[in-house]
Design an enzyme around this catalytic site. Sequence first.
Site, short mmCIF file in Angstrom:
data_model
loop_
_atom_site.label_atom_id
_atom_site.label_comp_id
_atom_site.label_asym_id
_atom_site.label_seq_id
_atom_site.Cartn_x
_atom_site.Cartn_y
_atom_site.Cartn_z
N GLY A 140 -34.39 4.10 36.43
CA GLY A 140 -33.24 3.46 35.81
C GLY A 140 -32.41 2.71 36.83
N ALA A 199 -25.64 3.89 36.64
CA ALA A 199 -25.79 5.28 37.10
C ALA A 199 -26.88 5.37 38.17
CB ALA A 199 -26.10 6.20 35.93
N GLY A 200 -28.05 4.78 37.89
CA GLY A 200 -29.16 4.86 38.85
C GLY A 200 -28.83 4.13 40.14
N PHE A 224 -6.72 0.48 25.88
CA PHE A 224 -8.02 0.75 25.25
C PHE A 224 -7.85 1.88 24.24
CE2 PHE A 224 -12.55 -0.34 25.85
CZ PHE A 224 -12.40 -1.61 26.38
N GLN A 275 -22.47 7.40 18.68
CA GLN A 275 -21.25 6.60 18.51
C GLN A 275 -21.52 5.29 17.79
OE1 GLN A 275 -18.74 4.86 21.97
NE2 GLN A 275 -17.44 6.32 20.89
N HIS A 305 -19.73 1.87 17.15
CA HIS A 305 -18.61 1.05 17.61
C HIS A 305 -18.05 0.32 16.40
CE1 HIS A 305 -16.25 -1.91 19.72
NE2 HIS A 305 -16.50 -1.32 20.86
N LEU A 325 -22.00 -6.59 20.15
CA LEU A 325 -20.67 -6.03 20.32
C LEU A 325 -19.58 -7.08 20.46
CD1 LEU A 325 -19.38 -3.22 20.81
CD2 LEU A 325 -19.31 -3.87 23.20
N GLU A 347 -13.99 -3.74 22.50
CA GLU A 347 -12.70 -3.15 22.14
C GLU A 347 -11.56 -3.82 22.92
OE1 GLU A 347 -13.03 1.08 21.56
OE2 GLU A 347 -11.19 1.32 22.72
N ARG A 352 -12.85 5.44 18.49
CA ARG A 352 -13.89 4.71 17.76
C ARG A 352 -14.38 5.43 16.52
NH1 ARG A 352 -17.07 2.53 23.13
NH2 ARG A 352 -15.48 0.99 23.58
N HIS A 384 -23.80 2.28 19.02
CA HIS A 384 -23.35 1.81 20.33
C HIS A 384 -23.67 2.74 21.48
CE1 HIS A 384 -20.93 -0.49 23.06
NE2 HIS A 384 -20.10 0.51 23.30
N GLU A 428 -25.67 7.39 30.80
CA GLU A 428 -25.72 7.59 29.35
C GLU A 428 -26.86 8.53 28.95
OE1 GLU A 428 -25.25 4.01 27.08
OE2 GLU A 428 -25.80 5.00 25.21
N ARG A 453 -16.87 9.49 22.53
CA ARG A 453 -16.48 8.91 23.82
C ARG A 453 -15.35 7.91 23.64
NH1 ARG A 453 -17.73 4.05 26.70
NH2 ARG A 453 -19.27 3.30 25.22
N SER A 465 -17.40 5.25 29.88
CA SER A 465 -18.82 5.38 30.19
C SER A 465 -19.18 4.74 31.53
CB SER A 465 -19.66 4.75 29.08
OG SER A 465 -20.98 4.69 29.51
N LEU A 466 -18.65 3.53 31.76
CA LEU A 466 -18.89 2.94 33.08
C LEU A 466 -18.34 3.89 34.14
CD1 LEU A 466 -18.00 -0.85 32.56
CD2 LEU A 466 -20.23 0.26 32.45
C1 LIG Z 1 -22.62 -4.30 24.67
C2 LIG Z 1 -22.09 -3.09 25.38
C3 LIG Z 1 -20.83 -3.12 25.97
C4 LIG Z 1 -20.33 -1.99 26.62
N1 LIG Z 1 -19.09 -2.06 27.19
C5 LIG Z 1 -18.63 -0.99 27.87
C6 LIG Z 1 -17.37 -1.05 28.54
O1 LIG Z 1 -16.68 -2.06 28.54
N2 LIG Z 1 -16.94 0.06 29.19
C7 LIG Z 1 -17.66 1.21 29.24
O2 LIG Z 1 -17.23 2.18 29.85
N3 LIG Z 1 -18.88 1.28 28.63
C8 LIG Z 1 -19.37 0.21 27.96
N4 LIG Z 1 -20.60 0.29 27.35
C9 LIG Z 1 -21.44 1.48 27.58
C10 LIG Z 1 -22.03 1.41 28.98
O3 LIG Z 1 -22.27 0.07 29.33
C11 LIG Z 1 -23.34 2.17 29.10
O4 LIG Z 1 -23.22 3.45 28.55
C12 LIG Z 1 -23.75 2.30 30.57
O5 LIG Z 1 -23.73 1.05 31.20
C13 LIG Z 1 -25.13 2.92 30.70
O6 LIG Z 1 -25.55 2.83 32.02
P1 LIG Z 1 -26.82 3.63 32.53
O7 LIG Z 1 -26.93 3.37 33.98
O8 LIG Z 1 -26.74 5.03 32.07
O9 LIG Z 1 -28.05 2.97 31.73
P2 LIG Z 1 -28.51 1.46 31.49
O10 LIG Z 1 -27.59 0.47 32.08
O11 LIG Z 1 -28.82 1.35 30.04
O12 LIG Z 1 -29.86 1.36 32.32
C14 LIG Z 1 -31.03 2.04 31.95
C15 LIG Z 1 -32.11 1.73 32.96
O13 LIG Z 1 -33.24 2.55 32.74
C16 LIG Z 1 -34.41 1.77 32.78
N5 LIG Z 1 -35.42 2.43 31.95
C17 LIG Z 1 -35.28 2.96 30.71
N6 LIG Z 1 -36.43 3.49 30.28
C18 LIG Z 1 -37.34 3.29 31.29
C19 LIG Z 1 -38.72 3.58 31.45
N7 LIG Z 1 -39.42 4.17 30.49
N8 LIG Z 1 -39.32 3.22 32.58
C20 LIG Z 1 -38.63 2.58 33.57
N9 LIG Z 1 -37.31 2.28 33.48
C21 LIG Z 1 -36.69 2.63 32.35
C22 LIG Z 1 -33.97 0.42 32.26
O14 LIG Z 1 -34.86 -0.60 32.66
C23 LIG Z 1 -32.60 0.29 32.93
O15 LIG Z 1 -32.75 -0.16 34.26
C24 LIG Z 1 -21.10 -0.82 26.69
C25 LIG Z 1 -22.37 -0.79 26.11
C26 LIG Z 1 -22.85 -1.89 25.45
C27 LIG Z 1 -24.19 -1.79 24.79
#
Ligand SMILES: Cc1cc2nc3c(=O)[nH]c(=O)nc-3n(C[C@H](O)[C@H](O)[C@H](O)COP(=O)(O)OP(=O)(O)OC[C@H]3O[C@@H](n4cnc5c(N)ncnc54)[C@H](O)[C@@H]3O)c2cc1C
Length: 575
Positions: A10, A14-15, A118, A231, A233, A243, A246, A277, A348, A378, A389, A394-395
């Site tokens: 990932g 987070a990753g 927010f 969740q 949205h 989206l 918010e 939400r 969402h 996430e 949430r 989440s960020l």
């Molecule tokens: C449109 C939108 C707007 C948002 N706005 C906000 C905001 O303003 N503030 C806030 O706090 N949160 C917001 N969120 C929520 C927040 O963005 C996410 O919860 C957060 O960014 C998730 O980050 P993550 O690193 O956990 O995963 P992600 O960013 O989803 O990354 C997942 C990673 O895992 C990899 N992966 C998945 N499965 C596999 C696999 N099988 N093999 C190899 N790689 C894989 C993908 O390629 C990707 O690199 C928003 C979400 C959305 C959808």
Amino acid sequence: MIDHDVIIVGGGLAGSRAALEIVRTAPSLRVALVAKTHPIRSHSVAAQGGIAAALQNVDPNDSWKAHAFDTVKGSDYLADQDAVEILTKEAPNVVIDLEHMGVLFSRLADGRIAQRAFGGHSHNRTCYAADKTGHAILHELVCNLLAKGVTIYDEWYVNRLILEEGEAKGVVMHRIRDGQLEIVRAKAVMFATGGYGRVYNTTSNDYASTGDGLSMTALAGLPLEDMEFVQFHPTGLYPVGVLISEAVRGEGAYLINSEGRRFMEDYAPSRMELAPRDITSRAITREIRAGRGVHPDGSAGGPCVFLDLRHMGQEKIMSRVPFCWEEAHRLVGVDAVHQPMPVRPTVHYSMGGIPVNTDGRVYSSATDLTEGFFAAGEAACVSVHGANRLGSNSLLECVVYGRRVGAAIARYVQNRKLPEINAARYFKETTDQFQALLDQPGEYRLAEVRQAYQDCMTEHCGVFRTEAVMQEGLAKLKQIQQQYHQIRLDDRGKVWNTELIEALELRSLMVVGEVILASAINRQESRGAHSREDFPQRDDANFLKHTLAYYSPAGIDLQYKPVTITLFEPQERKY
Ligand SMILES: Cc1cc2nc3c(=O)[nH]c(=O)nc-3n(C[C@H](O)[C@H](O)[C@H](O)COP(=O)(O)OP(=O)(O)OC[C@H]3O[C@@H](n4cnc5c(N)ncnc54)[C@H](O)[C@@H]3O)c2cc1C
């Protein structure tokens, strides 16, 4: 077989944040990050509204404790409060760290980081980069990874977690470009695979949000926590579902029904459009059900409500939320300076996920930990969001826990040897699995089965739920799972076989959906995003506890674990 000290699956916030922390604290470790997209195309890049931290730049009365209280109340008291304390105390520091790394936050006139209102937050504490916050942060993190020599495998699909006798030893991954298969061995494996919005037919999430990490964890025999809390949205652009942040309501937009009335005064009079939400999504759904929805042309009785920005004026709209204006203009032809946007709830975010402790170590039961396996973001459930949430938390979770988990992994692998793996066995099992999918004779098309499945989950496990509707959904799901074994793939080749990847992703979606349904059926109360029409009250006596669901093809075994309450006793949740 490839060896690394640490393999992170990932490349989202987070990753990437975890990888950076490992190489910062232990530069000699060989760290690799794999993603099925390019890391900067992870869903994190789409985050718009911002990241919460009690910096006190706009509101000197804010504090970590106020942030913690808002988060726990928002979670409907299901969040683990020790984890929330870490989240909110470390928030200012991680944001400043991002700013030192070069993230271009929007500014106040005196140059300090700006902060906006927010939903569910009692103070203006959300830091932002216009409405492209995820983009600003992720680009900076990924640039740093490249500079620090982290090995990046982009566009590799991880298909299996190698877990033997309670110890994670590596992963099996497949290069999408040419079908090359690799077994990766590591002293620690971390999952940061994001959410599963594609379980549903209308979502703000990108196409890659298919819950693979959750499914691989469940298939390895480990539990998933609190998966019933999905969740919705409130403001997905109708009909596409993407989206509208918010932040738009944070900057002052109204929600109005077919009577032109700001109906949130009937549901959350003290917070209006900035209620949490779950409450706002239910209010919109109730208005639509009562016939006070609108059609996009403004006539009454339609499937959405209006998000009205007109009183904000062109200058504010274009400087604070330009991307949201552009989305509505490009996707549905609405000019939000002069017209209201049609919106309705869209799937969402996943409150549940892989159960972890505050160092990101994955639980194998309510009390025991798995060796060598970590998760954050996430995909994980630590649990700072409980049953619902708050926006911009989440960020924050991704960077606070990404950093913590990175540091914990760096310590954990110090005295560890590479595990022994029978690579030939995993190679053969995966080759056979893929070949069977490619060869399987069948009458169904992949897209048709996926659509039927997404429609089933949307209809049977949505904003409002009942036992009967969900049981019916589970029965339908079983039938659709049978059809999965009769899908015929057209592409049998090795080069860019995206159809094969989509088939593997559909398997993930189905495992995750079944866990969501089973967990939701068993929680006979309404709490946060889980709203049971047959059990409309929150029931602390019986359900102030986390669900742990163990998947097996025969069915799902449900157990529970207690909630950690250290700061705030549960109260009635009113806004
Ligand atoms: C449109 C939108 C707007 C948002 N706005 C906000 C905001 O303003 N503030 C806030 O706090 N949160 C917001 N969120 C929520 C927040 O963005 C996410 O919860 C957060 O960014 C998730 O980050 P993550 O690193 O956990 O995963 P992600 O960013 O989803 O990354 C997942 C990673 O895992 C990899 N992966 C998945 N499965 C596999 C696999 N099988 N093999 C190899 N790689 C894989 C993908 O390629 C990707 O690199 C928003 C979400 C959305 C959808």
